[in-house]
Design a protein around this motif. Structure first.
Motif, mmCIF file in Angstrom:
data_model
loop_
_atom_site.group_PDB
_atom_site.id
_atom_site.type_symbol
_atom_site.label_atom_id
_atom_site.label_comp_id
_atom_site.label_asym_id
_atom_site.label_seq_id
_atom_site.Cartn_x
_atom_site.Cartn_y
_atom_site.Cartn_z
ATOM 1 N N LEU A 164 0.839 -1.198 0.000
ATOM 2 C CA LEU A 164 0.000 0.000 0.000
ATOM 3 C C LEU A 164 0.874 1.249 0.000
ATOM 4 N N LEU A 165 0.552 2.183 -0.904
ATOM 5 C CA LEU A 165 1.326 3.403 -1.062
ATOM 6 C C LEU A 165 0.407 4.625 -1.066
ATOM 7 N N ARG A 166 1.007 5.777 -0.894
ATOM 8 C CA ARG A 166 0.214 7.013 -0.908
ATOM 9 C C ARG A 166 -0.355 7.316 -2.291
ATOM 10 N N LYS A 167 0.140 6.658 -3.308
ATOM 11 C CA LYS A 167 -0.403 6.882 -4.647
ATOM 12 C C LYS A 167 -1.662 6.054 -4.918
ATOM 13 N N HIS A 168 -2.094 5.255 -3.918
ATOM 14 C CA HIS A 168 -3.256 4.401 -4.112
ATOM 15 C C HIS A 168 -4.570 5.157 -3.869
ATOM 16 N N LEU A 169 -5.592 4.752 -4.609
ATOM 17 C CA LEU A 169 -6.980 5.100 -4.350
ATOM 18 C C LEU A 169 -7.673 3.849 -3.820
ATOM 19 N N ILE A 170 -8.383 3.978 -2.716
ATOM 20 C CA ILE A 170 -9.134 2.854 -2.151
ATOM 21 C C ILE A 170 -10.617 3.109 -2.392
ATOM 22 N N ARG A 171 -11.275 2.155 -3.022
ATOM 23 C CA ARG A 171 -12.681 2.306 -3.404
ATOM 24 C C ARG A 171 -13.576 1.406 -2.550
ATOM 25 N N ILE A 172 -14.675 1.995 -2.060
ATOM 26 C CA ILE A 172 -15.699 1.256 -1.339
ATOM 27 C C ILE A 172 -16.959 1.263 -2.194
ATOM 28 N N LEU A 188 -12.173 5.583 6.646
ATOM 29 C CA LEU A 188 -11.061 4.656 6.458
ATOM 30 C C LEU A 188 -9.987 4.965 7.498
ATOM 31 N N ASN A 189 -9.543 3.938 8.204
ATOM 32 C CA ASN A 189 -8.531 4.089 9.252
ATOM 33 C C ASN A 189 -7.319 3.233 8.891
ATOM 34 N N ILE A 229 -5.602 -1.923 8.728
ATOM 35 C CA ILE A 229 -6.606 -1.065 8.099
ATOM 36 C C ILE A 229 -7.992 -1.540 8.546
ATOM 37 N N TRP A 230 -8.849 -0.592 8.877
ATOM 38 C CA TRP A 230 -10.239 -0.945 9.142
ATOM 39 C C TRP A 230 -11.149 0.176 8.643
ATOM 40 N N LEU A 231 -12.406 -0.188 8.411
ATOM 41 C CA LEU A 231 -13.394 0.734 7.860
ATOM 42 C C LEU A 231 -14.537 0.887 8.849
ATOM 43 N N ASP A 232 -14.868 2.134 9.189
ATOM 44 C CA ASP A 232 -16.041 2.439 10.015
ATOM 45 C C ASP A 232 -17.175 2.885 9.111
ATOM 46 N N LEU A 233 -18.347 2.285 9.277
ATOM 47 C CA LEU A 233 -19.574 2.785 8.669
ATOM 48 C C LEU A 233 -20.386 3.421 9.788
ATOM 49 N N ILE A 234 -20.546 4.729 9.731
ATOM 50 C CA ILE A 234 -21.133 5.507 10.820
ATOM 51 C C ILE A 234 -22.549 5.923 10.415
ATOM 52 N N PHE A 235 -23.529 5.580 11.241
ATOM 53 C CA PHE A 235 -24.937 5.835 10.930
ATOM 54 C C PHE A 235 -25.442 7.029 11.732
#
Length: 258
Positions: A164-172, A188-189, A229-235
């Protein structure tokens, strides 16, 4: 051919013997001597663990929509893509009612909230629509809500950090259904050394295919110290609502060089 038939007959005979043995052990468990019962319990737990693994893998491959499917729409130049286990195959525990904070479904999904009295239900459901690519979905039922926050956290696997690099785009990408309008934010954390880099996007719920991207170029990410890495889905405003996440997939791709 005769050897193969003989082997198959032997397997069936051994299976019937094992079935009779455990059937008898279950019938007399209330009167079995404690020392023997303790040994049989240990053996049964080990056997159950292996059977649960087999059943999970078999259900994942045999049900429809095709369980275990990793196929989903993603950028053609993606170098990593993933669908969490809850959306791929059946979990041993299907749901939690009156779910306390930090309740887990499977090994990757955790519910967080600060309600004094939980009136929240978290459940894995079977997708049956023709349009569904994911075999399973996640349903969140919220009744009275006396807390200040509600989130579902998805832990990404270790291989999401590799390269993983700073040039990456992460898509959800996700498919969301709800009874009444609400706001959902994706955070994204990325833990790198003592720091946690966080990027927040609001999910565009007015669109049929919900998608957001996180551009790591605007972060202060230390590429050499990425740990998790973890992903929060906040409602936001979840009270008296039912939210169904029919699918969620995560992919990454390198940004095009300028």
């Amino acid at each position: 051919m005769a050897l193969a038939k003989g082997g198959s007959a032997l397997k069936r005979a051994l299976y019937r013997m094992s079935l009779r043995r455990w059937g008898r052990a279950a019938r007399i468990a209330r009167t079995t001597k404690l020392e023997q019962l303790r040994q049989e319990r240990n053996e049964a737990r080990k056997l159950k663990s292996q059977l649960d693994r087999l059943i999970h893998a078999a259900d994942e491959r045999l049900a429809l929509p095709m369980i275990g499917s990793h196929s989903f729409e993603k950028p053609f130049d993606s170098d990593w893509a993933w669908r969490p286990e809850l959306w791929r195959g059946p979990l041993p525990e299907k749901g939690r009612s009156s779910a306390p904070s930090k309740s887990m479904l499977g090994s990757e999904v955790t519910l967080f909230h600060d309600c004094q009295q939980s009136e929240l239900t978290l459940r894995q459901i079977r997708n049956t629509r023709e349009a569904d690519l994911a075999p399973y979905g996640l349903r969140l039922d919220v009744f009275k809500f006396d807390g200040s926050f509600l989130s579902v956290v998805i832990d990404l696997p270790e291989d999401s950090t590799r390269g993983l690099l700073r040039k990456h785009l992460i898509r959800i990408q996700t498919i969301v259904e709800f009874e009444k309008p609400l706001e959902i934010f994706a955070r994204l954390n990325i833990k790198n050394g003592p720091n946690v880099e966080q990027i927040v996007r609001e999910l565009p719920l007015n669109q049929q295919d919900v998608m957001v991207e996180f551009d790591l170029a605007y972060s202060k990410l230390n590429e050499k110290r990425i740990e998790k890495i973890w992903l929060d889905l906040i409602f936001e405003g979840p009270e008296m609502n039912q939210v169904v996440l029919r699918d969620i997939t995560i992919s990454r791709r390198p940004r095009a060089e300028l």
